[in-house]
Scaffold this active site. Structure first.
Site, short mmCIF file in Angstrom:
data_model
loop_
_atom_site.label_atom_id
_atom_site.label_comp_id
_atom_site.label_asym_id
_atom_site.label_seq_id
_atom_site.Cartn_x
_atom_site.Cartn_y
_atom_site.Cartn_z
N ASP A 127 -5.73 -0.45 -2.01
CA ASP A 127 -6.49 -1.31 -2.91
C ASP A 127 -7.80 -1.80 -2.30
OD1 ASP A 127 -5.20 -3.07 -0.97
OD2 ASP A 127 -5.92 -4.71 -2.22
N PHE A 156 -14.12 2.64 4.15
CA PHE A 156 -13.12 2.05 3.28
C PHE A 156 -12.73 3.01 2.16
CE2 PHE A 156 -11.35 -0.93 0.20
CZ PHE A 156 -10.50 -1.64 1.03
N VAL A 157 -11.41 3.12 1.89
CA VAL A 157 -10.92 4.01 0.84
C VAL A 157 -10.00 3.25 -0.14
CG1 VAL A 157 -11.09 6.24 2.04
CG2 VAL A 157 -9.10 4.80 2.44
N LYS A 203 -7.44 6.11 10.69
CA LYS A 203 -8.86 6.03 11.03
C LYS A 203 -8.97 5.87 12.55
CE LYS A 203 -10.33 3.32 6.95
NZ LYS A 203 -10.60 1.93 6.55
N ARG A 241 -5.23 0.48 -6.82
CA ARG A 241 -4.01 1.13 -6.30
C ARG A 241 -3.51 2.24 -7.22
NH1 ARG A 241 -2.17 -2.06 -2.08
NH2 ARG A 241 -2.36 -4.31 -2.36
N GLU A 260 3.58 3.79 6.50
CA GLU A 260 2.37 3.03 6.14
C GLU A 260 1.44 3.89 5.28
OE1 GLU A 260 0.71 0.34 6.09
OE2 GLU A 260 0.84 -0.86 7.91
N ASP A 261 0.62 3.25 4.48
CA ASP A 261 -0.42 3.98 3.74
C ASP A 261 -1.56 4.37 4.68
OD1 ASP A 261 -1.16 1.30 4.15
OD2 ASP A 261 -2.04 1.05 2.15
N ASP A 294 -5.47 1.43 10.46
CA ASP A 294 -6.88 1.12 10.64
C ASP A 294 -7.04 0.59 12.07
OD1 ASP A 294 -9.53 0.54 9.25
OD2 ASP A 294 -8.97 -1.51 9.68
N GLY A 324 0.77 -1.25 0.00
CA GLY A 324 0.00 0.00 0.00
C GLY A 324 0.79 1.29 0.00
P1 IMP Z 1 -4.49 -2.39 10.32
O1 IMP Z 1 -3.46 -3.45 10.57
O2 IMP Z 1 -5.86 -2.84 10.71
O3 IMP Z 1 -4.13 -1.04 10.92
O4 IMP Z 1 -4.60 -2.19 8.77
C1 IMP Z 1 -3.59 -1.71 8.03
C2 IMP Z 1 -3.62 -2.26 6.63
O5 IMP Z 1 -4.94 -2.65 6.21
C3 IMP Z 1 -3.20 -1.17 5.68
O6 IMP Z 1 -1.80 -1.17 5.47
C4 IMP Z 1 -3.98 -1.49 4.43
O7 IMP Z 1 -3.28 -2.42 3.65
C5 IMP Z 1 -5.25 -2.15 4.92
N1 IMP Z 1 -6.38 -1.19 5.01
C6 IMP Z 1 -6.96 -0.72 6.13
N2 IMP Z 1 -7.97 0.12 5.85
C7 IMP Z 1 -8.01 0.19 4.49
C8 IMP Z 1 -8.84 0.95 3.58
O8 IMP Z 1 -9.75 1.73 3.93
N3 IMP Z 1 -8.56 0.76 2.25
C9 IMP Z 1 -7.58 -0.07 1.81
N4 IMP Z 1 -6.79 -0.77 2.63
C10 IMP Z 1 -6.99 -0.64 3.96
#
Ligand code: IMP
Length: 176
Positions: free
Chosen positions: A160, A153-154, A132, A166, A100-101, A104, A46
């Protein structure tokens, strides 16, 4: 409105908005890390577009590397982090920036921080383009944040939906 696979997305963050914020982050990081020769680690897949633009906005000597993990399937977190490509650089006594992108639940960032900390760096800080706050479930320190966004979700700008979207240059939000 755009369609990615079976879902409809609406425009959310446009190119000028993203570009302006990425340049600000680059300036801030350059100021904070001058003389420290940081190693910047982008999280694949990402963060590839964000890190590409951010690294060009950083005007101090810096090493760039990548790590590849995966925690998402489709549009939701699996709750587990898979390590796909590990760290291949020496981090001992280095100043590390993890890029990181999106943060979440925070699970990926927690996991990445523990992988980096095992290598005894001098310091570790985190950078995320999107955050978020309403989805956060793990207590993780975020040092540089591009945008705080609602728990929707984005896609686009590296992010992606099920592998697609992407390459969309701007960020779109799930419509509903
Ligand atoms: P986390 O581990 O739950 O914080 O999620 C992080 C990863 O989940 C990110 O690096 C993304 O790859 C993916 N992700 C989380 N939210 C989104 C979203 O809204 N769109 C796309 N990918 C997401």
């Amino acid at each position: 409105m755009i369609e990615v696979k079976d879902k409809i997305f609406k425009p959310y963050l446009g190119q000028p908005t993203i570009e302006k914020r990425v340049k600000e982050l680059g300036r801030e990081i350059s100021k904070d890390y001058r003389g420290k020769d940081p190693i910047i680690i982008g999280v694949l897949n990402g963060a590839y577009i964000f890190l590409s633009d951010l690294s060009k906005a950083i005007d101090i000597p810096a090493e760039i590397s990548f790590i590849k993990i995966s925690s998402y399937e489709g549009d939701s977190s699996t709750g587990k982090v898979k390590r796909l490509i590990g760290l291949d650089v020496e981090l001992k006594n280095r100043h590390v920036l993890l890029v990181e992108d999106i943060v979440d639940t925070g699970l990926s960032m927690i996991n990445l921080l523990s992988q980096v900390n095992e290598k005894e760096p001098a310091s570790v800080k985190t950078v995320t383009l999107l955050y978020k706050p309403d989805a956060l479930r793990h207590n993780v320190a975020l040092d540089y944040i591009g945008f705080q966004i609602p728990n929707k979700f984005v896609v686009g700008y590296g992010l992606d939906y099920d592998g697609f979207g992407r390459n969309i240059p701007e960020i779109y939000q799930l419509s509903t």
